[in-house]
Write a protein that holds these residues in place. Structure first.
Motif, PDB file in Angstrom:
ATOM      1  N   VAL A 201       0.776  -1.131  -0.034  1.00  0.00           N
ATOM      2  CA  VAL A 201       0.148  -0.132  -0.065  1.00  0.00           C
ATOM      3  C   VAL A 201       0.825   1.434   0.100  1.00  0.00           C
ATOM      4  O   VAL A 201       1.909   1.465   0.706  1.00  0.00           O
ATOM      5  CB  VAL A 201      -0.973  -0.083   1.124  1.00  0.00           C
ATOM      6  N   THR A 202       0.504   2.274  -0.774  1.00  0.00           N
ATOM      7  CA  THR A 202       0.936   3.457  -0.984  1.00  0.00           C
ATOM      8  C   THR A 202       0.236   4.527  -0.256  1.00  0.00           C
ATOM      9  O   THR A 202      -1.041   4.303   0.030  1.00  0.00           O
ATOM     10  CB  THR A 202       1.879   3.890  -2.215  1.00  0.00           C
ATOM     11  N   LYS A 203       0.534   5.811  -0.452  1.00  0.00           N
ATOM     12  CA  LYS A 203      -0.265   6.806  -0.069  1.00  0.00           C
ATOM     13  C   LYS A 203      -1.434   7.064  -0.840  1.00  0.00           C
ATOM     14  O   LYS A 203      -2.223   7.587  -0.653  1.00  0.00           O
ATOM     15  CB  LYS A 203       0.288   8.254   0.033  1.00  0.00           C
ATOM     16  N   THR A 204      -1.256   6.614  -2.088  1.00  0.00           N
ATOM     17  CA  THR A 204      -2.425   6.904  -3.216  1.00  0.00           C
ATOM     18  C   THR A 204      -2.821   5.673  -3.783  1.00  0.00           C
ATOM     19  O   THR A 204      -4.027   5.570  -4.439  1.00  0.00           O
ATOM     20  CB  THR A 204      -1.869   7.772  -4.365  1.00  0.00           C
ATOM     21  N   GLU A 205      -2.359   4.425  -3.567  1.00  0.00           N
ATOM     22  CA  GLU A 205      -2.503   3.160  -4.243  1.00  0.00           C
ATOM     23  C   GLU A 205      -2.595   2.051  -3.629  1.00  0.00           C
ATOM     24  O   GLU A 205      -1.710   1.967  -2.655  1.00  0.00           O
ATOM     25  CB  GLU A 205      -1.639   2.870  -5.487  1.00  0.00           C
ATOM     26  N   ILE A 206      -3.462   0.871  -3.903  1.00  0.00           N
ATOM     27  CA  ILE A 206      -3.397  -0.350  -3.300  1.00  0.00           C
ATOM     28  C   ILE A 206      -2.966  -1.445  -4.477  1.00  0.00           C
ATOM     29  O   ILE A 206      -3.629  -1.466  -5.419  1.00  0.00           O
ATOM     30  CB  ILE A 206      -4.708  -0.778  -2.787  1.00  0.00           C
ATOM     31  N   HIS A 207      -1.824  -2.198  -4.070  1.00  0.00           N
ATOM     32  CA  HIS A 207      -1.342  -3.029  -5.191  1.00  0.00           C
ATOM     33  C   HIS A 207      -1.578  -4.436  -4.526  1.00  0.00           C
ATOM     34  O   HIS A 207      -1.242  -4.828  -3.499  1.00  0.00           O
ATOM     35  CB  HIS A 207       0.217  -3.057  -5.297  1.00  0.00           C
ATOM     36  N   LEU A 208      -2.396  -5.128  -5.581  1.00  0.00           N
ATOM     37  CA  LEU A 208      -2.783  -6.549  -5.203  1.00  0.00           C
ATOM     38  C   LEU A 208      -1.949  -7.450  -5.669  1.00  0.00           C
ATOM     39  O   LEU A 208      -1.029  -7.395  -6.561  1.00  0.00           O
ATOM     40  CB  LEU A 208      -4.194  -6.813  -5.710  1.00  0.00           C
ATOM     41  N   LEU A 209      -1.939  -8.624  -5.123  1.00  0.00           N
ATOM     42  CA  LEU A 209      -0.965  -9.353  -5.509  1.00  0.00           C
ATOM     43  C   LEU A 209      -0.927  -9.996  -7.114  1.00  0.00           C
ATOM     44  O   LEU A 209       0.447 -10.344  -7.615  1.00  0.00           O
ATOM     45  CB  LEU A 209      -1.250 -11.110  -4.856  1.00  0.00           C
ATOM     46  N   GLU A 210      -1.904 -10.191  -7.893  1.00  0.00           N
ATOM     47  CA  GLU A 210      -2.006 -10.544  -9.104  1.00  0.00           C
ATOM     48  C   GLU A 210      -1.659  -9.412 -10.068  1.00  0.00           C
ATOM     49  O   GLU A 210      -1.680  -9.214 -11.328  1.00  0.00           O
ATOM     50  CB  GLU A 210      -3.368 -11.231  -9.538  1.00  0.00           C
ATOM     51  N   GLY A 211      -1.371  -8.122  -9.459  1.00  0.00           N
ATOM     52  CA  GLY A 211      -0.895  -6.999 -10.329  1.00  0.00           C
ATOM     53  C   GLY A 211      -2.036  -5.800 -10.369  1.00  0.00           C
ATOM     54  O   GLY A 211      -1.579  -4.685 -10.861  1.00  0.00           O
TER      55      GLY A 211
END
Length: 232
Positions: A201-211
């Protein structure tokens, strides 16, 4: 039911010690376990290729030619259910544990009370994986395992459930919250995300495992991180 547990550690003394902690936990909880020990990542993968019924993988990180993080990433490509617990003498791998949705990260020497607590949490997660989200689509009932749902998003008046397949229907997002469990967290007005699928997780985004990358609304970063910490 017997819980199938793998202990993967190239140090036989550490491996035997962890196995003794597992036996104590099982006896105390009055549950059955089937525990196997492996001296290397390669040895576990050889066994895993023929038997994927393991519930827990207690995994050392620094081992031989294939380290534990690499092994965990290999397993995660096809298995989101296996509860991975890193057990190591080093504290430099927390980000890697987060990367593969590890259940927990324990430092050697492992404390019995702490390991028991982590295993208890893992069993609860395994039980939750048996739950379903029921959807009525075109007069047909579709049951989706909660463990397969990556996130739900609303656009206008339509909600899409993103799992192995995507399902879209006209229904308020709040109605779904009642049917989900503690592995899900609402992010702003338009997204509910499965915490077990989050890679970072960044301040502006959520990155999921599959991309998949999801936008993180303003003010949602801290509550989401708190939810991840509580969940893990």
């Amino acid at each position: 039911m017997a819980y199938h547990i793998a202990v993967c550690d190239d140090n036989p003394t550490d491996s035997a010690y962890v196995r003794s902690l597992l036996d104590f936990w099982a006896k105390e909880r009055k549950i059955s376990i089937q525990a196997e020990t492996f001296p290397s990542s390669e040895a576990f993968l050889f066994r895993y290729a023929e038997d994927k019924t393991f519930d827990f993988l207690l995994l050392d990180i620094e081992m031989g030619s294939m380290d534990g993080v690499t092994l965990a990433k290999r397993v995660r490509r096809e298995d989101q259910a296996l509860q991975i617990i890193f057990i190591t003498g080093y504290s430099d791998y927390l980000a890697d544990g987060y990367d593969v949705s590890a259940l927990h990260y324990l430092l050697k020497p492992v404390n019995q009370e702490k390991l028991s607590s982590v295993l208890d949490k893992g069993i609860e997660k395994l039980r939750q994986r048996g739950r379903f989200l029921n959807l009525e689509l075109s007069g047909e009932l579709v049951r989706i395992p909660l463990c397969e749902i990556r996130y739900l998003e609303v656009r206008q008046n339509y909600v899409t459930v993103h799992g192995k397949k995507d399902y879209t229907m006209k229904r308020p997002l709040r109605d779904f919250e009642k049917e989900l469990d503690t592995s899900f967290h609402r992010v702003g007005r338009s997204i509910i995300v499965n915490l077990s699928f989050i890679r970072r997780v960044t301040k502006t985004e959520i990155h999921l495992l599959e991309g998949t990358v999801l936008s993180l609304p303003r003010g949602a970063y801290v509550p989401l991180n708190r939810a991840i910490i509580t969940y893990t």
